[in-house]
Design a protein around this motif. Sequence first.
Motif, PDB file in Angstrom:
ATOM      1  N   GLY A  49     146.478 -31.099  -6.574  1.00  0.00           N
ATOM      2  CA  GLY A  49     147.509 -30.972  -7.595  1.00  0.00           C
ATOM      3  C   GLY A  49     147.447 -29.690  -8.398  1.00  0.00           C
ATOM      4  N   GLY A  50     147.121 -28.578  -7.756  1.00  0.00           N
ATOM      5  CA  GLY A  50     147.065 -27.299  -8.458  1.00  0.00           C
ATOM      6  C   GLY A  50     145.775 -27.050  -9.214  1.00  0.00           C
ATOM      7  N   ARG A  51     144.837 -27.980  -9.151  1.00  0.00           N
ATOM      8  CA  ARG A  51     143.535 -27.844  -9.805  1.00  0.00           C
ATOM      9  C   ARG A  51     142.459 -27.784  -8.730  1.00  0.00           C
ATOM     10  N   CYS A  52     141.427 -26.990  -8.964  1.00  0.00           N
ATOM     11  CA  CYS A  52     140.324 -26.870  -8.015  1.00  0.00           C
ATOM     12  C   CYS A  52     139.006 -27.085  -8.745  1.00  0.00           C
ATOM     13  N   TRP A  53     138.042 -27.626  -8.026  1.00  0.00           N
ATOM     14  CA  TRP A  53     136.716 -27.832  -8.567  1.00  0.00           C
ATOM     15  C   TRP A  53     135.776 -26.880  -7.846  1.00  0.00           C
ATOM     16  N   VAL A  54     135.028 -26.110  -8.634  1.00  0.00           N
ATOM     17  CA  VAL A  54     134.122 -25.103  -8.095  1.00  0.00           C
ATOM     18  C   VAL A  54     132.750 -25.302  -8.726  1.00  0.00           C
ATOM     19  N   ARG A  55     131.766 -24.648  -8.117  1.00  0.00           N
ATOM     20  CA  ARG A  55     130.410 -24.687  -8.675  1.00  0.00           C
ATOM     21  C   ARG A  55     129.674 -23.420  -8.286  1.00  0.00           C
ATOM     22  N   GLN A  56     128.664 -23.104  -9.042  1.00  0.00           N
ATOM     23  CA  GLN A  56     127.743 -22.023  -8.703  1.00  0.00           C
ATOM     24  C   GLN A  56     126.586 -22.640  -7.936  1.00  0.00           C
ATOM     25  N   GLN A  57     126.044 -21.926  -6.976  1.00  0.00           N
ATOM     26  CA  GLN A  57     124.933 -22.461  -6.198  1.00  0.00           C
ATOM     27  C   GLN A  57     123.712 -22.721  -7.069  1.00  0.00           C
ATOM     28  N   ALA A  58     123.546 -21.970  -8.151  1.00  0.00           N
ATOM     29  CA  ALA A  58     122.396 -22.139  -9.034  1.00  0.00           C
ATOM     30  C   ALA A  58     122.528 -23.368  -9.937  1.00  0.00           C
ATOM     31  N   TRP A  59     123.734 -23.907 -10.058  1.00  0.00           N
ATOM     32  CA  TRP A  59     123.952 -25.095 -10.886  1.00  0.00           C
ATOM     33  C   TRP A  59     123.445 -26.321 -10.134  1.00  0.00           C
ATOM     34  N   GLY A  60     123.173 -27.378 -10.838  1.00  0.00           N
ATOM     35  CA  GLY A  60     122.801 -28.636 -10.192  1.00  0.00           C
ATOM     36  C   GLY A  60     123.967 -29.173  -9.374  1.00  0.00           C
ATOM     37  N   PRO A  61     123.709 -30.046  -8.401  1.00  0.00           N
ATOM     38  CA  PRO A  61     124.775 -30.542  -7.526  1.00  0.00           C
ATOM     39  C   PRO A  61     125.840 -31.369  -8.256  1.00  0.00           C
ATOM     40  N   MET A  62     125.533 -31.878  -9.428  1.00  0.00           N
ATOM     41  CA  MET A  62     126.500 -32.695 -10.158  1.00  0.00           C
ATOM     42  C   MET A  62     127.321 -31.882 -11.168  1.00  0.00           C
ATOM     43  N   VAL A  63     127.054 -30.595 -11.299  1.00  0.00           N
ATOM     44  CA  VAL A  63     127.772 -29.749 -12.250  1.00  0.00           C
ATOM     45  C   VAL A  63     128.922 -29.056 -11.526  1.00  0.00           C
ATOM     46  N   GLN A  64     130.141 -29.307 -12.005  1.00  0.00           N
ATOM     47  CA  GLN A  64     131.341 -28.725 -11.408  1.00  0.00           C
ATOM     48  C   GLN A  64     132.224 -28.193 -12.519  1.00  0.00           C
ATOM     49  N   TRP A  65     133.096 -27.265 -12.162  1.00  0.00           N
ATOM     50  CA  TRP A  65     134.023 -26.688 -13.126  1.00  0.00           C
ATOM     51  C   TRP A  65     135.433 -26.811 -12.557  1.00  0.00           C
ATOM     52  N   GLU A  66     136.357 -27.333 -13.351  1.00  0.00           N
ATOM     53  CA  GLU A  66     137.742 -27.492 -12.923  1.00  0.00           C
ATOM     54  C   GLU A  66     138.555 -26.293 -13.406  1.00  0.00           C
ATOM     55  N   VAL A  67     139.249 -25.634 -12.474  1.00  0.00           N
ATOM     56  CA  VAL A  67     140.072 -24.475 -12.807  1.00  0.00           C
ATOM     57  C   VAL A  67     141.424 -24.593 -12.097  1.00  0.00           C
ATOM     58  N   GLU A  68     142.402 -23.853 -12.567  1.00  0.00           N
ATOM     59  CA  GLU A  68     143.700 -23.822 -11.911  1.00  0.00           C
ATOM     60  C   GLU A  68     143.611 -23.031 -10.610  1.00  0.00           C
ATOM     61  N   HIS A  69     144.329 -23.504  -9.585  1.00  0.00           N
ATOM     62  CA  HIS A  69     144.318 -22.852  -8.278  1.00  0.00           C
ATOM     63  C   HIS A  69     144.726 -21.388  -8.392  1.00  0.00           C
ATOM     64  N   ARG A  70     145.733 -21.100  -9.224  1.00  0.00           N
ATOM     65  CA  ARG A  70     146.232 -19.729  -9.338  1.00  0.00           C
ATOM     66  C   ARG A  70     145.230 -18.772  -9.983  1.00  0.00           C
ATOM     67  N   GLU A  71     144.143 -19.299 -10.562  1.00  0.00           N
ATOM     68  CA  GLU A  71     143.118 -18.467 -11.173  1.00  0.00           C
ATOM     69  C   GLU A  71     142.034 -18.082 -10.179  1.00  0.00           C
ATOM     70  N   LEU A  72     142.154 -18.529  -8.914  1.00  0.00           N
ATOM     71  CA  LEU A  72     141.129 -18.268  -7.899  1.00  0.00           C
ATOM     72  C   LEU A  72     141.667 -17.360  -6.808  1.00  0.00           C
ATOM     73  N   THR A  73     140.759 -16.615  -6.224  1.00  0.00           N
ATOM     74  CA  THR A  73     141.096 -15.784  -5.079  1.00  0.00           C
ATOM     75  C   THR A  73     139.938 -15.882  -4.082  1.00  0.00           C
ATOM     76  N   GLY A  74     140.248 -15.866  -2.812  1.00  0.00           N
ATOM     77  CA  GLY A  74     139.226 -15.956  -1.791  1.00  0.00           C
ATOM     78  C   GLY A  74     138.364 -14.701  -1.729  1.00  0.00           C
TER      79      GLY A  74
END
Length: 76
Positions: A49-74
């Motif tokens: 729905g236009g939202r993406c969940w991302v994480r840093q590899q250094a973060w714990g596996p349960m830590v995620q950040w929700e951002v808008e799809h349009r704010e991300l680039t491959g």
Amino acid sequence: MTPIEWTVMARTPRAHANNVVELLQPGSFVKLVNQPDDLPPFQLLHCRGGRCWVRQQAWGPMVQWEVEHRELTGVA
């Protein structure tokens, strides 16, 4: 114009109708628009729905950040 009419008009995606949405695959690495060069890429977990969940590899596996799809680039 009533507040209800204004709300409906504000949600109409006219300004973004011509934007091309980049297809981002889960497990790929992405960067935020205007992300500093010294910050490593984020791993994309999933999008919905236009939202993406991302994480840093250094973060714990349960830590995620929700951002808008349009704010991300491959990452190429």
